[in-house]
Design a protein around this motif. Structure first.
Motif, short mmCIF file in Angstrom:
data_model
loop_
_atom_site.label_atom_id
_atom_site.label_comp_id
_atom_site.label_asym_id
_atom_site.label_seq_id
_atom_site.Cartn_x
_atom_site.Cartn_y
_atom_site.Cartn_z
N LEU A 1 25.52 -25.72 60.44
CA LEU A 1 25.89 -25.64 59.26
C LEU A 1 25.21 -24.50 58.41
O LEU A 1 26.29 -23.90 57.45
N ASP A 2 24.17 -24.38 58.59
CA ASP A 2 23.51 -23.19 57.77
C ASP A 2 24.02 -21.76 58.11
O ASP A 2 24.26 -20.87 57.40
N ASP A 3 24.31 -21.71 59.64
CA ASP A 3 24.71 -20.28 60.08
C ASP A 3 26.27 -20.11 59.58
O ASP A 3 26.53 -19.07 59.01
N ILE A 4 27.13 -21.40 59.45
CA ILE A 4 28.37 -21.07 58.70
C ILE A 4 28.43 -20.85 57.41
O ILE A 4 29.15 -20.06 56.91
N LYS A 5 27.42 -21.30 56.53
CA LYS A 5 27.15 -21.14 55.08
C LYS A 5 26.92 -19.59 55.07
O LYS A 5 27.16 -19.15 53.84
N ASN A 6 26.47 -19.19 55.87
CA ASN A 6 25.79 -17.72 55.65
C ASN A 6 26.31 -16.73 56.43
O ASN A 6 25.83 -15.33 56.77
N LEU A 7 27.45 -17.05 56.83
CA LEU A 7 28.61 -16.06 57.44
C LEU A 7 28.99 -14.99 56.62
O LEU A 7 28.84 -14.94 55.60
N PRO A 8 29.23 -13.64 57.18
CA PRO A 8 29.72 -12.75 56.25
C PRO A 8 30.77 -13.20 55.67
O PRO A 8 31.62 -14.09 56.03
N GLU A 9 31.06 -12.77 54.24
CA GLU A 9 32.08 -13.05 53.55
C GLU A 9 33.39 -13.40 54.05
O GLU A 9 34.34 -14.11 53.80
N LYS A 10 34.07 -12.34 54.83
CA LYS A 10 35.43 -12.13 55.37
C LYS A 10 35.45 -13.59 56.28
O LYS A 10 36.47 -14.32 56.17
N GLU A 11 34.45 -13.69 57.23
CA GLU A 11 34.68 -14.73 58.17
C GLU A 11 34.36 -16.03 57.44
O GLU A 11 35.37 -17.19 57.85
N TYR A 12 33.53 -16.07 56.44
CA TYR A 12 33.52 -17.50 55.59
C TYR A 12 34.64 -17.80 54.95
O TYR A 12 35.18 -19.17 54.93
N PHE A 13 35.20 -16.80 54.27
CA PHE A 13 36.64 -17.17 53.48
C PHE A 13 37.88 -17.32 54.35
O PHE A 13 38.44 -18.08 53.92
N GLU A 14 37.61 -16.80 55.41
CA GLU A 14 38.95 -17.27 56.46
C GLU A 14 38.63 -18.56 56.95
O GLU A 14 39.79 -19.09 57.22
N ILE A 15 37.46 -19.10 57.05
CA ILE A 15 37.32 -20.48 57.31
C ILE A 15 37.75 -21.30 56.13
O ILE A 15 38.21 -22.39 56.52
N LEU A 16 37.30 -20.87 55.17
CA LEU A 16 37.97 -21.56 53.95
C LEU A 16 39.38 -21.76 53.84
O LEU A 16 39.88 -22.65 53.72
#
Length: 195
Positions: free
Chosen positions: A91-106
């Protein structure tokens, strides 16, 4: 190997090391319990040979059973702790993904959770500040016909979002998703790591 696969591989490796250590401690404790039971049995045997033989057998079985039960409890507790640690790290790793990957997940989460009509997308304060330009437009283009989201005020969450449709809130914060899937994830990780 993707970043997520590397993370899962590292988590699996760390978890296996931790479990081996805990199992070794449980076995050592079980051996100590057995040794104490055998000493107790020897003292009883000196008083009466016939009664001691039967009693020794009963004590050994009881000690072994107790040691095995204790070992099983320790191992189960260790497995659950290891799995919970892995889930927290993932969960922590997901929260700290690079912005591009993080917002793709969102974006994927919004698409998968959007309902018919217009919903209000409430991001965390942290995510609002780093929101890529055109995110709302990209999400709406990807939504099927009859579905739309607009950005609303920030939500009191750490990460993820809340989709609001009138009186209905769909909590898609990563913490809420993890909590709702905890048992399912525990079962899957238990099978993956310990079977």
């Amino acid at each position: 190997m993707t970043g997520l696969e590397k993370i899962l591989s590292q988590i699996e490796y760390d978890s296996n090391d931790r479990c081996r250590s805990i199992i070794a401690q449980a076995e050592e404790k079980a051996e100590k319990i057995k040794a104490e039971a055998e000493e107790q049995a020897k003292a009883i045997a000196a008083e009466s040979e016939a009664a001691a033989a039967k009693q020794l057998d009963n004590i050994k079985q009881s000690a072994e059973s107790s040691a095995q039960l204790n070992k099983s409890k320790i191992i189960l507790k260790a497995k659950l702790e290891a799995i919970d640690d892995m889930l927290a790290k993932a969960l922590d790793d997901i929260k700290n993904l690079p912005e591009k990957e993080y917002f793709e997940i969102l974006k994927t989460l919004v698409i998968n959770n959007a309902k018919e009509g217009e919903g209000v997308l409430c991001l965390s304060v942290k995510d609002e500040k780093r929101l890529p330009s055109g995110f709302e437009s990209d999400v709406n283009k990807a939504l099927s016909e009859g579905k739309k989201v607009t950005l609303g005020k920030s939500a009191d969450i750490d990460s993820g979002f809340i989709l609001v449709y009138g009186d209905i809130d769909i909590n898609c914060s990563f913490d809420a998703i993890a909590a709702s899937k905890r048992d399912e994830l525990r079962d899957a990780l238990n099978q993956l790591l310990f079977d």
